[in-house]
Design a protein around this motif. Structure first.
Motif, mmCIF file in Angstrom:
data_model
loop_
_atom_site.group_PDB
_atom_site.id
_atom_site.type_symbol
_atom_site.label_atom_id
_atom_site.label_comp_id
_atom_site.label_asym_id
_atom_site.label_seq_id
_atom_site.Cartn_x
_atom_site.Cartn_y
_atom_site.Cartn_z
ATOM 1 N N SER A 1 -100.418 127.688 26.309
ATOM 2 C CA SER A 1 -99.105 128.090 25.793
ATOM 3 C C SER A 1 -98.372 128.904 26.848
ATOM 4 O O SER A 1 -98.912 129.883 27.377
ATOM 5 N N ILE A 2 -97.162 128.468 27.163
ATOM 6 C CA ILE A 2 -96.334 129.203 28.122
ATOM 7 C C ILE A 2 -95.029 129.603 27.448
ATOM 8 O O ILE A 2 -94.657 129.034 26.424
ATOM 9 N N THR A 3 -94.365 130.589 28.012
ATOM 10 C CA THR A 3 -93.142 131.108 27.416
ATOM 11 C C THR A 3 -91.981 130.912 28.398
ATOM 12 O O THR A 3 -92.086 131.312 29.555
ATOM 13 N N GLN A 4 -90.938 130.284 27.881
ATOM 14 C CA GLN A 4 -89.783 129.930 28.733
ATOM 15 C C GLN A 4 -88.518 130.448 28.083
ATOM 16 O O GLN A 4 -88.156 129.915 27.023
ATOM 17 N N ALA A 5 -87.821 131.451 28.546
ATOM 18 C CA ALA A 5 -88.140 132.358 29.612
ATOM 19 C C ALA A 5 -89.312 133.249 29.206
ATOM 20 O O ALA A 5 -89.528 133.506 28.017
ATOM 21 N N SER A 6 -90.018 133.765 30.220
ATOM 22 C CA SER A 6 -91.223 134.541 29.960
ATOM 23 C C SER A 6 -90.916 135.888 29.306
ATOM 24 O O SER A 6 -89.755 136.305 29.227
ATOM 25 N N GLU A 7 -91.964 136.553 28.886
ATOM 26 C CA GLU A 7 -91.825 137.853 28.236
ATOM 27 C C GLU A 7 -91.187 138.896 29.165
ATOM 28 O O GLU A 7 -90.735 139.944 28.700
ATOM 29 N N TYR A 8 -91.163 138.631 30.463
ATOM 30 C CA TYR A 8 -90.467 139.535 31.384
ATOM 31 C C TYR A 8 -89.153 138.943 31.872
ATOM 32 O O TYR A 8 -88.636 139.327 32.911
ATOM 33 N N GLY A 9 -88.651 137.961 31.114
ATOM 34 C CA GLY A 9 -87.333 137.437 31.426
ATOM 35 C C GLY A 9 -87.293 136.558 32.664
ATOM 36 O O GLY A 9 -86.249 136.467 33.316
#
Lengths: 331, 331, 331, 331
Positions: free
Chosen positions: A136-144
């Motif tokens: 699982s990846i986050t786009q945009a990430s948790e750090y923007g």
């Protein structure tokens, strides 16, 4: 002057209009005319056949999607600071019936094939160790920060090579696409299931789970109901999503939030903990500096002892943003 | 002319107004001003200290409440035709981590101490058999019937005597109170946790879980988040609920729906499968009779081969209701 | 010459005798005379009132105990290399219904108040983050190291101060007590539930879960049955445990294994990755060195690329041990 | 004179011998030589390729098998008095993560296509209702009755026609085969997974889960470990099973128990609640009659107020059996 969270911003007027327009009784649950438009609307947006379901929250969207990809005895590799690990109150463990989050490293909360391999390679292929079934990846990430096309392709190839599903938490997918300037399809190429976020971007209470692997969606319909997430007046969730997709309002809103963040970032170039590629700014600041900003009327969260987190939203006030940029420069 | 479901009716204008009035950014999740009013509002309504949480659906409300009362290795006694058994897609098993629904009999989907005892008494008190930990009743019942004060007291005494928690599914609590003409507190006396329904009664997507046993609520806050039911713009759910409580709009809506159902029932006295005490009418009809009604423009569900289910809502149209009553008389 | 695992060693003759002596039919499950002796036997051993249940495996013992201490929405802090995290196939997630393992650091797989605090202190006390409910430590640790009385007291005080339960995985508790030379009670002082291991120490298929907090045991009886771990001929598990407790056979066996490990360690003082305080030796070795040892007939596991793991058991053959010590010296 | 339960009988001498012969250290878990023989042994017995895993209890065997066939949001149809519903402490809900047992009727605890259809046909094919995914039958049934070949074929055809898996709880499979006089394959024809019981038939603590659909077994290996049922000295479980299969000891034991039950049944023909086809006798008796039998030294369970349950085992004592038959005749 609010820079606490995009989560709490007002609802976009077009969303309100669409909801009010959906007031007349229609079939309950997702049998209404609007809900039945979702597959086509997202297929059109992404240029391929896909299925989409609404749910009220990003946590539900992420976890219902993951539960369709990972058996209870399996695991999901995600970043150590992923939202699913840090901020969803254990929902992945609930929805996946005890499946495990396997935590990987990576700059600015972004994974790479190398950091994934560092977690996966040491796992013995035997029953004593939980085996990974998805990434699982986050786009945009948790750090923007935003995955570029090549970065995404590398992860997708890695996942496919290891036989792993690929999920994307797109709570701020709009911000990512706005930054990349690419098509939405490019910003999630290779992904099996995408949480397409609207609540942080002008919605009221609707996110879409978009499945590019249609075989997943049948099970997910049962899982959504079983989780109490099949709202009986689902037409109001569909209405929100369709309003956001219409004329690319989602993208326009994402651009607006990014632009505001960019203006603030430009005023704080030497203080940035992470590149500002979406609508979040992590700013090295001392406690007195933060107190000074708050005294001037700016609201935001501390980020540990030595930093602040500032978030812009679709409705960022130009005056507030300029004032903040100026105040930061003046620190 | 819609008699399919109260689930799909429009949203009451006062609810819309309250939601629109809540648009300005406030703290996310349930930290906003409106959500913080709920405990007081329900304490005031019920005349005792209670805690209340919003969630989007009745299924979530029921199951989160039950999961706070029943351990995974326990059971809940409910009616064989209870909504939690028949229509929640297995959500109780999900939320309670495999705890068991134990099915009891009872006229018109209402339980009695006798039918409860018939399920519980044969259970040996040993580890080989699942032990009951709670009872769940529905007010008004799935067949539109209402527990009287004495009936409720008998069940509450039974539950207490056996050391069982007592949950009430009040998806149509308003209709029950409207029928009984009593105070809301009387209509759920002895209950530990109440699902107070608003969606079928003019709401958009908000139900309240009301805890009369405050010790339950802390765990429930975690469980709500863990289920993805803690919406970030929770102020819009609180706004709906507060608008419904204001000036007893909930009760007024319940009365309106009941009155419409009563008018139809009066026209069909010899066809009623169950007394009409809320807003549902179960009507013995042949297939040709149902076809005839549909030809005249009335929508409703079949109920098996020999009956129809008709449901009225807060916005029942007087003309439609009279027309239906007339049409039934003419069958 | 077997140094692979204590897990696979033969069963001690006294255990066989006790099992054979228990052959005559008795009450099934845990109603037999031997199972009913367990509480008294352990109360006597530990000098305090405690309750004890048998199960077949350490994984079941650990996870059933933890599930009694931690709600599904909670977490357990354990070492990053704890058996429950690394080698139980996700059983904690299964038994605790999705509760989370929170991974802490510490030399030789031992936790300290400082490493516990490093995990717990950053957790915000809100519903978005999983809250810890218990600590689990392993005595002797996964690297064969033993908590001293003062170390244990510090952890117990920390756990109590934070309102956390304390579980001890004592798969090699005998080895720890043998090393410490203290009473069994001292080796687990402050613990709420202990997995007392026998299988690695001459048993066949029986471990005890010992509860020093008696309120836990009632729920655990149900959980054991629900997990399919209530064997119908439970008298044979009780017989094993009682045979091991008789005349402190468990301790004698632990001492024998430790002595063998000590002899090997003495031959390899400059190669030890961890102090040898129980029956496991982690030895820096090159691949050619390991090949040389294997060529001489010694079986053991590689431990990564640069080390070997050697394990001694209760039945360590003096000749094999001397031969191995000699062979290591000769490398 | 024990007629309480076959569950508590002694262990057959051949089983003891096989266990003692397996004492020497071998690979742990199921890597030992004996465990690796199981697939072949059962393939040979059933005359088709199958996979078999040991576990300690029938509850674990049943539930691990079912969990491989049924998703958490699904259901299993079984008899209202099936062991999985009545006597496994909620284990199916635990192992299947909340999937539902759907209860069907049937004479002597045996299902038929008709009673299955009566449960399944009313289920609407929508997400609001739990959908069945498997059927579980018990051979011999909980009332000691046996499915004939044609009965089994009808159920298997029904299950296949509805797309349902078929599980057989064969806790007393030996007794069923002994009664039928057919091959073991005929007694479970059409079944996907069989719990082959040994504990009630002279074993100590080992049952086999036999998979005729090999695709299920890989997941099951993980699930067994995850449930804490992968014993480290698994060779002793394999030894039990192989000893029972050798020279058809299982069948011989089943025949012995059946013969004893038959002798008792013949003495009580007019008192039988169910045909006696295995090793259980349900006998209409008054309380004074039961007291009289107990006074003569016979142990057994009451079965409600008006009946007794008597169970014979592989080691039934001819003298005890004759004495009981005589005593029953004399009532």
């Amino acid at each position: 002057m609010q820079f606490l969270s995009d989560n709490a911003a007002p609802v976009h007027p077009a969303v309100w209009s669409a909801m009010l327009a959906a007031d007349a009784a229609d079939s309950p649950y997702d049998g209404d005319a609007l809900s039945r438009e979702l597959d086509a609307a997202f297929s059109n947006l992404f240029g391929c056949e896909c299925s989409a379901l609404w749910v009220a929250t990003g946590t539900a969207a992420n976890c219902i999607a993951l539960a369709a990809m990972v058996p209870p005895h399996g695991g999901v590799v995600c970043h150590r600071e992923a939202h699913i690990e840090m901020d969803e109150g254990g929902a992945p463990g609930f929805y996946m019936h005890g499946a495990k989050l396997m935590l990987a490293e990576g700059q600015s909360a972004k994974l790479t094939p190398e950091t994934l391999a560092a977690v996966i390679d040491p796992i013995r292929d035997d029953v004593h160790q939980v085996q990974p079934h998805a990434v699982s990846i986050t786009q945009a990430s948790e750090y923007g920060c935003v995955y570029r096309s090549a970065e995404l392709a590398a992860i997708a190839a890695f996942a496919e090579g290891r036989g792993l599903g690929l999920h994307m938490d797109g709570a701020r997918f709009a911000n990512a696409v706005a930054h990349l300037g690419c098509s939405p399809a490019e910003a999630c190429a290779g992904v099996d299931a995408l949480t397409f976020g609207f609540v942080k971007n002008g919605g009221l209470g609707a996110e879409a789970i978009v499945f590019f692997k249609p075989s997943l969606v049948d099970v997910v319909r049962y899982r959504r109901k079983r989780a109490g997430h099949l709202q009986s007046k689902g037409r109001f969730l569909a209405a929100q999503i369709l309003a956001m997709l219409k004329d690319d309002l989602w993208l326009e809103n994402g651009r607006a939030a990014n632009a505001a963040a960019g203006e603030i970032a430009a005023a704080a170039a030497d203080r940035l903990l992470h590149p500002v590629e979406a609508n979040e700014i992590f700013l090295t600041t001392t406690a007195p500096e933060r107190a000074a900003l708050r005294e001037q009327g700016f609201s935001f969260y501390d980020w540990g002892d030595d930093a602040a987190r500032l978030v812009t939203a679709w409705n960022a006030d130009a005056g507030h943003v300029s004032a903040l940029a100026k105040a930061i420069r003046a620190l």
